[in-house]
Design a protein around this motif. Structure first.
Motif, short mmCIF file in Angstrom:
data_model
loop_
_atom_site.label_atom_id
_atom_site.label_comp_id
_atom_site.label_asym_id
_atom_site.label_seq_id
_atom_site.Cartn_x
_atom_site.Cartn_y
_atom_site.Cartn_z
N GLU A 152 0.82 -1.19 0.00
CA GLU A 152 0.00 0.00 0.00
C GLU A 152 0.87 1.26 0.00
OE1 GLU A 152 -2.94 0.79 3.31
OE2 GLU A 152 -4.07 -0.54 1.97
N GLU A 153 0.43 2.23 -0.77
CA GLU A 153 1.17 3.48 -0.84
C GLU A 153 0.17 4.64 -0.83
OE1 GLU A 153 4.60 2.83 -3.38
OE2 GLU A 153 4.44 4.89 -4.07
N GLY A 154 0.56 5.73 -0.23
CA GLY A 154 -0.28 6.93 -0.26
C GLY A 154 0.59 8.12 -0.56
N CYS B 76 -5.30 5.67 -0.88
CA CYS B 76 -4.13 4.81 -0.97
C CYS B 76 -4.37 3.79 -2.07
CB CYS B 76 -3.83 4.13 0.36
SG CYS B 76 -5.14 3.05 0.94
N VAL C 1 -8.75 5.81 2.59
CA VAL C 1 -8.09 5.46 3.84
C VAL C 1 -9.15 5.49 4.94
CG1 VAL C 1 -6.40 6.22 5.54
CG2 VAL C 1 -5.91 6.45 3.10
N GLU D 220 -1.04 4.53 8.02
CA GLU D 220 -0.85 4.84 6.61
C GLU D 220 0.51 5.49 6.37
OE1 GLU D 220 -2.44 3.91 4.06
OE2 GLU D 220 -3.80 2.91 5.44
N GLU E 23 2.29 7.97 3.98
CA GLU E 23 2.01 8.99 2.98
C GLU E 23 3.29 9.70 2.62
OE1 GLU E 23 -2.26 10.07 2.77
OE2 GLU E 23 -1.77 10.85 4.74
#
Ligand code: ZN
Length: 163
Positions: free
Chosen positions: A86-88, A96, A152, A160, A162
């Motif tokens: 997962e990436e934000g 995300c 999210v 998370e 970010e």
């Protein structure tokens, strides 16, 4: 130091190529301090200069909260392996998505005194280097996302990442 305004996805500045830094100046040094302050304030682990509206090849990263890293003119010179996760992005708050990145990267850059350095990064730090360097070339992680962007959920917000 001062907080800078984070540019949000859709702002044309996030699609532009950034210029190399040839000389560290007091203005750019202040920019680096402000980028750290802005990143920490937003609970991010990385921030690239175009995200605060400056088209220069400067990135700040801190994946642990205790290891601030400044990368001036960073370039990925080696990469291997793969990680999917997962990436934000601070320029796309509340979203995300799943992105595959190299597991290891070797980054050539200069520090804030313009001394050449090599950073060997793996895992989250490698992901973060790739994400931030993409910003310097006008790219967002959403171009690489697998499947749909997710919202999210507030329960998970502390976890998370970010950038
Ligand atoms: Zn980002």
């Amino acid at each position: 130091m001062a907080l800078r305004t984070i540019r949000i996805d859709g702002d044309p500045i996030l699609t532009k190529n950034c210029r190399e830094v040839t000389k560290m100046t007091p203005t750019l040094s202040t920019l680096i301090d402000d980028m750290f302050e802005t990143m920490y304030d937003a609970n991010g682990v990385g921030l690239a200069a175009p995200q605060v509206g400056i088209l220069r090849r400067i990135v700040v990263i801190d994946v642990t909260g205790e290891d601030p890293l400044v990368l001036v003119n960073p370039k990925i010179i080696e990469q291997d392996g793969e990680q999917t996760g997962e990436e934000g992005c601070l320029s796309l708050p509340g979203k995300c998505g799943i992105v595959t990145r190299p597991m290891h990267v070797k980054v050539e850059a200069q520090d804030r005194d313009m001394n050449r350095m090599i950073v060997e990064a793996e895992g989250l730090l490698a992901r973060c280097c790739c994400h931030e360097i993409d910003h310097l070339d006008g790219h967002m992680y959403t171009e690489k996302v697998e499947g749909d962007l997710q919202d999210v959920s507030y329960d998970d917000e502390d976890e998370e990442i970010e950038e």
